[in-house]
Design a protein around this motif. Sequence first.
Motif, PDB file in Angstrom:
ATOM      1  N   PHE B  66     -34.448  -8.294 -51.225  1.00 25.95           N
ATOM      2  CA  PHE B  66     -34.985  -7.632 -52.414  1.00 25.95           C
ATOM      3  C   PHE B  66     -36.053  -6.604 -52.051  1.00 25.95           C
ATOM      4  O   PHE B  66     -36.148  -5.556 -52.690  1.00 25.95           O
ATOM      5  N   ILE B  67     -36.830  -6.892 -51.016  1.00 29.47           N
ATOM      6  CA  ILE B  67     -37.803  -5.891 -50.552  1.00 29.47           C
ATOM      7  C   ILE B  67     -37.052  -4.633 -50.108  1.00 29.47           C
ATOM      8  O   ILE B  67     -37.367  -3.506 -50.492  1.00 29.47           O
ATOM      9  N   TRP B  68     -35.982  -4.862 -49.328  1.00 28.31           N
ATOM     10  CA  TRP B  68     -35.190  -3.746 -48.799  1.00 28.31           C
ATOM     11  C   TRP B  68     -34.547  -2.947 -49.927  1.00 28.31           C
ATOM     12  O   TRP B  68     -34.625  -1.717 -49.984  1.00 28.31           O
ATOM     13  N   LEU B  69     -33.947  -3.702 -50.916  1.00 28.66           N
ATOM     14  CA  LEU B  69     -33.267  -3.047 -52.031  1.00 28.66           C
ATOM     15  C   LEU B  69     -34.259  -2.211 -52.846  1.00 28.66           C
ATOM     16  O   LEU B  69     -33.975  -1.072 -53.227  1.00 28.66           O
ATOM     17  N   GLY B  70     -35.441  -2.795 -53.093  1.00 30.13           N
ATOM     18  CA  GLY B  70     -36.477  -2.077 -53.825  1.00 30.13           C
ATOM     19  C   GLY B  70     -36.829  -0.772 -53.124  1.00 30.13           C
ATOM     20  O   GLY B  70     -36.960   0.288 -53.750  1.00 30.13           O
ATOM     21  N   ASN B  71     -36.957  -0.856 -51.814  1.00 31.42           N
ATOM     22  CA  ASN B  71     -37.273   0.346 -51.042  1.00 31.42           C
ATOM     23  C   ASN B  71     -36.142   1.369 -51.087  1.00 31.42           C
ATOM     24  O   ASN B  71     -36.392   2.567 -51.174  1.00 31.42           O
ATOM     25  N   PHE B  73     -34.086   1.889 -53.497  1.00 28.85           N
ATOM     26  CA  PHE B  73     -34.143   2.590 -54.778  1.00 28.85           C
ATOM     27  C   PHE B  73     -35.196   3.688 -54.770  1.00 28.85           C
ATOM     28  O   PHE B  73     -35.098   4.664 -55.493  1.00 28.85           O
ATOM     29  N   GLN B  74     -36.234   3.498 -53.951  1.00 32.76           N
ATOM     30  CA  GLN B  74     -37.268   4.529 -53.888  1.00 32.76           C
ATOM     31  C   GLN B  74     -36.957   5.554 -52.797  1.00 32.76           C
ATOM     32  O   GLN B  74     -37.818   6.351 -52.424  1.00 32.76           O
ATOM     33  N   ASP B  76     -36.420   4.882 -49.684  1.00 32.92           N
ATOM     34  CA  ASP B  76     -37.016   4.511 -48.400  1.00 32.92           C
ATOM     35  C   ASP B  76     -36.068   3.549 -47.691  1.00 32.92           C
ATOM     36  O   ASP B  76     -35.939   2.387 -48.073  1.00 32.92           O
TER      37      ASP B  76
END
Lengths: 267, 314
Positions: B66-71, B73-74, B76
């Motif tokens: 989820f950290i990776w997915l969130g990034n 989307f931004q 990153d």
Amino acid sequence: MFARLNLIFGGILGSVVLGMALLALVWTPASPVAIDPINRLSGPIPGHLFGTDEFGRDILSRIMTGAWTSLSVAFLTVAFAVICGSAIGLLTGFYRGWFDRIAMLLNDALLAFPGILLALGIVAIIGPSKYGIIIALGIAYTPKVIRIVRGTVLSLRQKEFVEASRALGNGSVFTMLRHVLPNSFAPIAVLATSLFGWVILAESALSFLGLGVPPPAATWGNMLSAARPHLSTAPWMSIIPGGFIALTLLSINLLGDALRDWLDPRM
Amino acid sequence: MAQFLVKRLLMAIPTLLLVALLVFMLVRLIPGDPALILLGDGADANSVAAINRRLGLDQPLPVQFFIWLGNVFQGDLGNSILTGDPVLALVWDRFQLSATIILLAVGTATLIAVPVGIFAAWRQGSGMDFTLVALATLGLSIPSFWLGLMLLMLFGIQLGWLPVVGYVSFGQDASLAITYLVLPVLTLILIEVGVLTRMVRSSAIEVLRLEYVTHARAKGLSERSVLFRHVLPNSFAPTLTLIGIVLGTLLGGIAVVETVFTLPGLGRLLVESIYSRDYPVVQGCLLMIATGYVVVNLIVDLLYPFFDPRVTLE
């Protein structure tokens, strides 16, 4: 009108390659791994009909064992993909429901990866070995089989003879295996032939990238990749293995066309 | 139209999310500890733990996802473990080269294949048709990396017309850059012309058999306008689907061609980062290629009704 010529040429080419592969199991002109330092990078000479590679290994013998590697990998991979793909496609297409929906969502995601790319990813996990390649390519191409078989089954289950079988009180498993499966045979056979070609190509591409069956085992792909630095001094090293890949693919494409003409005379 | 577009875009979202999940899992399953690769085998446990903390590899997998997915989307995609460069910039840079080669090749191949395929279908059963089909079948049977090597041998080594190794980007010297792209593009054209010609021919044969073609001929239209006004548009629609598939397959298979011609494209980047176990870059490449494939399919779906008005966008 091409059907007969396709069958003849495809059959001859295919038999030559298959014959070489089978012969390699019992006999090759020289050992495919024996090093002959005096005759390194030699062109065709008596004793080395196709010349030798950078270690002085006999190219003809390596082509023959490579043929067996390519064909056996392709055969096992296609068997894997067709069996798994048909089973999943048959079950999801015949029973529908939530299982079908979830399976198709996952299948669509897998289909978003070109086959060879998925295989590349899986090989990176399980490591390059003969059986690793078979599993990787098998998994990579199963989604295509699932989609085709499921599509065929979806149209078959609407047909009167399936309804008739149900009306006669036959169980769904019996109807599925006795009536739906045999009628999906034609598209599966055509797909399996194309699949065989794709797998041969994908396997040699993986070997060419250094992610296939590892050396010293000979494959057409890793022979080509070893030939690259010697392109100007030993051209036969790259001409011969690639030529065999092309002839094999040509034979499969011709046989595939003949099969399609035979199963679907409309075309 | 707008409604269809929104619906179709929404449909692509679960696929893309699953693609992201698959890419994430695939890459986590690759054996080998990136910390050890970075530090070398003799590294002590403390430095390994420190690196893992810095890269976030000490978190549980779902949290990492989820950290990776969130990034993602931004925008990153993380940094390359090996060089520290941002992955998105790296992947995008390499993608442009691969996309240029693929689009040039498939575009040219289509321009050749459509008239040739229609001509072969029009003369179905003749010697000319037979020759064209035989050549097309031969073309699609030749592996791209072998054809590339053969062209390199002929034009690079024997004739010395074109450079053999290396690459110069368009920014540095545009005319020199073209000389490096001629052979890879030509290789792909020769193969894809075969694939596309066969497809155009078989769909044109189907169309030529239909009643509206007989009607058009009976009306006294010239063969030329029968072929261009009726056969061409109707046999192009199925070919469009194939062009979508070809684009996607090439995106995945471009690595071998880039290896032959030592071009710094997306495929080579992927293979190199698999060798060096550079997780974030492998992830970035796979995500880029799969997204590209989904986008190509979307474009094909949107274009389809323009070539086959019987298919509506609703």
